[in-house]
Write a protein that holds these residues in place. Structure first.
Motif, mmCIF file in Angstrom:
data_model
loop_
_atom_site.group_PDB
_atom_site.id
_atom_site.type_symbol
_atom_site.label_atom_id
_atom_site.label_comp_id
_atom_site.label_asym_id
_atom_site.label_seq_id
_atom_site.Cartn_x
_atom_site.Cartn_y
_atom_site.Cartn_z
ATOM 1 N N GLU A 186 9.094 2.172 26.959
ATOM 2 C CA GLU A 186 7.776 1.567 27.234
ATOM 3 C C GLU A 186 7.561 1.447 28.742
ATOM 4 O OE1 GLU A 186 5.397 -2.633 26.289
ATOM 5 O OE2 GLU A 186 7.270 -2.162 25.265
ATOM 6 N N ARG A 187 8.609 1.029 29.456
ATOM 7 C CA ARG A 187 8.517 0.931 30.918
ATOM 8 C C ARG A 187 8.311 2.314 31.538
ATOM 9 N NH1 ARG A 187 13.518 -0.806 34.948
ATOM 10 N NH2 ARG A 187 12.335 -0.776 36.911
ATOM 11 N N PHE A 188 9.046 3.283 31.012
ATOM 12 C CA PHE A 188 8.955 4.659 31.515
ATOM 13 C C PHE A 188 7.532 5.197 31.357
ATOM 14 C CE2 PHE A 188 9.231 9.257 30.961
ATOM 15 C CZ PHE A 188 9.991 9.624 32.058
ATOM 16 N N ASN A 189 6.956 5.010 30.189
ATOM 17 C CA ASN A 189 5.590 5.502 29.945
ATOM 18 C C ASN A 189 4.572 4.797 30.823
ATOM 19 O OD1 ASN A 189 6.263 7.414 28.011
ATOM 20 N ND2 ASN A 189 6.157 5.953 26.333
ATOM 21 N N SER A 190 4.780 3.500 31.037
ATOM 22 C CA SER A 190 3.880 2.750 31.905
ATOM 23 C C SER A 190 3.942 3.266 33.339
ATOM 24 C CB SER A 190 4.244 1.263 31.858
ATOM 25 O OG SER A 190 3.460 0.523 32.773
ATOM 26 N N LEU A 191 5.157 3.507 33.824
ATOM 27 C CA LEU A 191 5.325 4.008 35.194
ATOM 28 C C LEU A 191 4.824 5.441 35.332
ATOM 29 C CD1 LEU A 191 8.851 2.589 36.090
ATOM 30 C CD2 LEU A 191 6.672 1.945 37.120
ATOM 31 N N GLU A 192 5.025 6.231 34.291
ATOM 32 C CA GLU A 192 4.639 7.641 34.360
ATOM 33 C C GLU A 192 3.146 7.793 34.641
ATOM 34 O OE1 GLU A 192 6.091 11.586 32.111
ATOM 35 O OE2 GLU A 192 5.308 10.025 30.791
ATOM 36 N N ASN A 193 2.350 6.850 34.144
ATOM 37 C CA ASN A 193 0.904 6.906 34.332
ATOM 38 C C ASN A 193 0.420 6.040 35.495
ATOM 39 O OD1 ASN A 193 0.497 8.612 32.047
ATOM 40 N ND2 ASN A 193 0.788 6.838 30.717
ATOM 41 N N GLU A 222 -0.245 4.759 39.435
ATOM 42 C CA GLU A 222 -0.687 5.402 40.673
ATOM 43 C C GLU A 222 0.479 5.583 41.642
ATOM 44 O OE1 GLU A 222 -3.626 6.754 41.273
ATOM 45 O OE2 GLU A 222 -4.161 6.201 39.223
ATOM 46 N N ASP A 223 1.431 4.647 41.635
ATOM 47 C CA ASP A 223 2.582 4.756 42.550
ATOM 48 C C ASP A 223 3.417 5.991 42.249
ATOM 49 O OD1 ASP A 223 1.888 2.563 43.988
ATOM 50 O OD2 ASP A 223 3.359 1.210 43.097
ATOM 51 N N VAL A 224 3.683 6.249 40.975
ATOM 52 C CA VAL A 224 4.487 7.415 40.608
ATOM 53 C C VAL A 224 3.731 8.703 40.926
ATOM 54 C CG1 VAL A 224 5.433 8.710 38.650
ATOM 55 C CG2 VAL A 224 5.927 6.279 38.897
ATOM 56 N N LYS A 225 2.446 8.721 40.627
ATOM 57 C CA LYS A 225 1.640 9.912 40.943
ATOM 58 C C LYS A 225 1.651 10.174 42.450
ATOM 59 C CE LYS A 225 -1.507 9.408 37.013
ATOM 60 N NZ LYS A 225 -2.892 9.089 36.584
ATOM 61 N N ARG A 226 1.499 9.105 43.229
ATOM 62 C CA ARG A 226 1.488 9.245 44.680
ATOM 63 C C ARG A 226 2.857 9.681 45.190
ATOM 64 N NH1 ARG A 226 -1.335 10.860 48.924
ATOM 65 N NH2 ARG A 226 -1.026 9.590 50.811
ATOM 66 N N TYR A 227 3.929 9.145 44.593
ATOM 67 C CA TYR A 227 5.285 9.516 45.002
ATOM 68 C C TYR A 227 5.500 11.018 44.857
ATOM 69 C CZ TYR A 227 10.299 10.293 44.658
ATOM 70 O OH TYR A 227 11.562 10.808 44.812
ATOM 71 N N TYR A 228 5.151 11.564 43.712
ATOM 72 C CA TYR A 228 5.364 12.996 43.488
ATOM 73 C C TYR A 228 4.417 13.855 44.314
ATOM 74 C CZ TYR A 228 8.857 12.338 39.886
ATOM 75 O OH TYR A 228 10.021 12.025 39.223
ATOM 76 N N TRP A 250 14.269 3.871 39.553
ATOM 77 C CA TRP A 250 14.623 3.857 38.131
ATOM 78 C C TRP A 250 13.911 4.985 37.393
ATOM 79 C CZ3 TRP A 250 11.876 3.393 33.615
ATOM 80 C CH2 TRP A 250 12.617 3.144 32.451
ATOM 81 N N TYR A 251 12.635 5.184 37.691
ATOM 82 C CA TYR A 251 11.865 6.215 36.988
ATOM 83 C C TYR A 251 12.431 7.608 37.249
ATOM 84 C CZ TYR A 251 8.085 9.303 35.647
ATOM 85 O OH TYR A 251 7.370 10.321 35.073
ATOM 86 N N VAL A 252 12.699 7.919 38.517
ATOM 87 C CA VAL A 252 13.198 9.255 38.872
ATOM 88 C C VAL A 252 14.558 9.503 38.231
ATOM 89 C CG1 VAL A 252 13.976 10.719 40.783
ATOM 90 C CG2 VAL A 252 11.891 9.365 41.023
ATOM 91 N N LYS A 253 15.440 8.509 38.293
ATOM 92 C CA LYS A 253 16.772 8.644 37.698
ATOM 93 C C LYS A 253 16.661 8.835 36.192
ATOM 94 C CE LYS A 253 21.218 6.237 37.300
ATOM 95 N NZ LYS A 253 21.966 5.003 37.646
ATOM 96 N N THR A 254 15.812 8.051 35.564
ATOM 97 C CA THR A 254 15.640 8.134 34.117
ATOM 98 C C THR A 254 15.021 9.467 33.719
ATOM 99 O OG1 THR A 254 15.322 5.735 34.056
ATOM 100 C CG2 THR A 254 14.659 6.973 32.111
ATOM 101 N N LYS A 255 14.059 9.906 34.504
ATOM 102 C CA LYS A 255 13.398 11.179 34.216
ATOM 103 C C LYS A 255 14.386 12.337 34.337
ATOM 104 C CE LYS A 255 9.291 13.844 35.624
ATOM 105 N NZ LYS A 255 9.912 15.106 36.040
ATOM 106 N N ASP A 256 15.236 12.288 35.343
ATOM 107 C CA ASP A 256 16.224 13.355 35.547
ATOM 108 C C ASP A 256 17.235 13.405 34.407
ATOM 109 O OD1 ASP A 256 14.995 14.078 37.873
ATOM 110 O OD2 ASP A 256 16.373 13.012 39.189
ATOM 111 N N HIS A 257 17.585 12.235 33.877
ATOM 112 C CA HIS A 257 18.557 12.190 32.782
ATOM 113 C C HIS A 257 17.925 12.505 31.437
ATOM 114 C CE1 HIS A 257 21.478 9.391 35.168
ATOM 115 N NE2 HIS A 257 21.466 10.633 35.603
ATOM 116 N N ASN A 258 16.583 12.465 31.367
ATOM 117 C CA ASN A 258 15.861 12.801 30.143
ATOM 118 C C ASN A 258 16.331 11.942 28.964
ATOM 119 O OD1 ASN A 258 13.914 14.149 28.737
ATOM 120 N ND2 ASN A 258 15.119 15.991 28.380
ATOM 121 N N SER A 259 16.465 10.639 29.206
ATOM 122 C CA SER A 259 17.031 9.740 28.205
ATOM 123 C C SER A 259 16.170 9.613 26.952
ATOM 124 C CB SER A 259 17.222 8.343 28.815
ATOM 125 O OG SER A 259 18.001 8.416 29.985
ATOM 126 N N PHE A 260 14.895 9.908 27.063
ATOM 127 C CA PHE A 260 13.979 9.650 25.959
ATOM 128 C C PHE A 260 13.517 10.915 25.246
ATOM 129 C CE2 PHE A 260 13.093 6.477 29.360
ATOM 130 C CZ PHE A 260 13.766 5.432 28.772
#
Length: 413
Positions: free
Chosen positions: A31-38, A40-46, A165-175
């Motif tokens: 749930e946290r991952f999906n919230s962060l994925e959408n 503005e901070d994550v979009k701006r980071y990438y 946390w988001y980048v690490k989690t995304k790289d590990h593809n935990s979900f």
């Protein structure tokens, strides 16, 4: 989702509490991952990550750090200006102007040499030239650039706890596995009474045809609403030694009255929820005594198909039956497997059925215990949880109960 936990826990059965906590943590993280994925901070980071690591951006930064006024075209024009200023004709022109000999100066001004000098003089004495020179020789030029601001913004985002946390989690593809499933039905039984928008307390056709309960002709108990209790965030189906009157279904005479010596309970989603394929699971414990059949099963519109996710057998306290029933013409076929529970059924376990188009897979606490790949149901079915008796139990062995902590269903995306 269970495949993830097979990896986490290996082939051994995890403790129910530990397994369930892992699920809760993973779902909360998802749930946290999906919230962060959408966000503005994550979009701006990438966006910045792509920009600041691009070749063009790096070349620009390198120039800002190393390039000075002497490296510019403006400096080359300044050098030309100085060279022209040292020529004899330019010196003579300047002297004539200073002495006020305008006519002679005008004659000399018409030459290309003087024209070039005057054009260069106009450039090097302009405010734009002065500003460029000052800017290029400023030791803090890079720190004042938009590129520096973008890099600092990127650094700041890179230090964010959420971004890390988001980048690490995304790289590990935990979900990857968890993301394949969408919750379609859920009840945690946290209220004070059973949710009638989700459950009926009897066989579907009894409610549908006469808004009343009935049981099959071979059953020794009758289902009563009072035998469904909500206690400690669980739905409890209680089986008692008590007399009552009810109806049975007789294939020849239809619904007929009968007196019963035992009562129990049944809850079903026959009127509210049906699903074809997906994941069906419940957290269950039960007190067993022969010949009680505590059952978590899927039913269809007709007698078949039917799938028993768990059914306690008449014998064997630490065992359960996984069963699949289907029709072949007028003949009902079945494939039943007796399996061991990894502990006492008096303790909670999470019983799961993964139903795909070509496979039925039974699991306990996320670990696969049995599979079938033939005669797989291909029609929507609904949930039923019940305790019933086809033989009379010993009165002194009652009451017994089956506790359902929660029920959940998922559809594969």
């Amino acid at each position: 989702m269970a495949n993830i936990f097979n990896t986490l826990f290996g082939s051994k059965f995890p403790k129910t509490e530990k397994y369930e906590n892992e699920i809760k943590v993973l779902e909360k993280d998802f749930e946290r991952f999906n919230s962060l994925e959408n966000s503005e901070d994550v979009k701006r980071y990438y966006e910045l990550d792509t920009l600041v690591h691009s070749g063009d951006f790096k070349q620009t930064v390198s120039k800002l750090k190393k390039e000075r006024f002497k490296d510019t075209d403006a400096f080359k024009q300044y050098k030309k200006f100085k060279e022209h200023k040292r020529s004899s004709n330019v010196k003579r022109y300047i002297k004539l102007i200073n002495k006020g000999k305008i006519e002679e100066a005008e004659e000399l001004k018409a030459t290309s040499e003087i024209q070039t000098f005057l054009e260069l003089k106009k450039i090097v004495e302009s405010s734009e030239f002065a500003n460029q020179k000052a800017e290029m020789n400023d030791k803090k030029r890079f720190q004042k650039s938009k590129e520096w601001q973008l890099i600092e913004e990127f650094k700041s985002l890179s230090k964010s706890e959420d971004i890390i946390w988001y980048v690490k989690t995304k790289d590990h593809n935990s979900f990857k596995e968890l993301g394949k499933w969408t919750l379609t039905f859920e009840d945690d039984f946290n209220g004070t009474k059973l949710d009638s928008s989700k459950w009926i307390t009897g066989y579907f056709w009894g409610k549908a045809l006469m808004n009343d309960n009935y049981v099959q002709a071979n059953e020794q108990q009758f289902f009563k609403n009072e035998n469904i209790e909500l206690r400690d965030s669980c739905a409890r189906i209680v089986s008692r030694n008590e007399e009552c009157e009810g109806k049975i279904w007789d294939t020849k005479f239809g619904f007929i009255p009968k007196k019963f010596e035992f009562t129990s309970g049944l809850i079903s989603t026959g009127q509210s929820f049906r699903q074809q394929f997906g994941r069906f699971e419940a957290k269950i414990k039960y007190s067993h005594t022969a010949p009680a059949a505590h059952t978590f099963w899927l039913l269809s519109e007709k007698m078949t198909p039917q799938v028993n996710i768990i059914k306690s057998p008449q014998a064997g306290k630490n065992k359960f039956e996984a069963g699949n029933f289907w029709s072949n013409g007028n003949e009902i076929n079945q494939k039943i497997e007796k399996l061991k529970i990894p502990g006492s059924p008096d303790n909670f376990f999470i019983y799961t059925l993964d139903w795909a188009k070509d496979k039925l897979e039974w699991k306990i606490n996320g670990v696969t215990v049995y599979q079938q790949t033939s005669n797989i149901p291909q029609t929507p079915m609904y949930l039923t949880l019940s305790t019933h008796f086809t033989d009379a139990p010993k009165a002194e062995k009652l009451p017994i109960s089956m506790d359902i902590d929660w029920v959940r269903c998922y559809q594969q995306n």
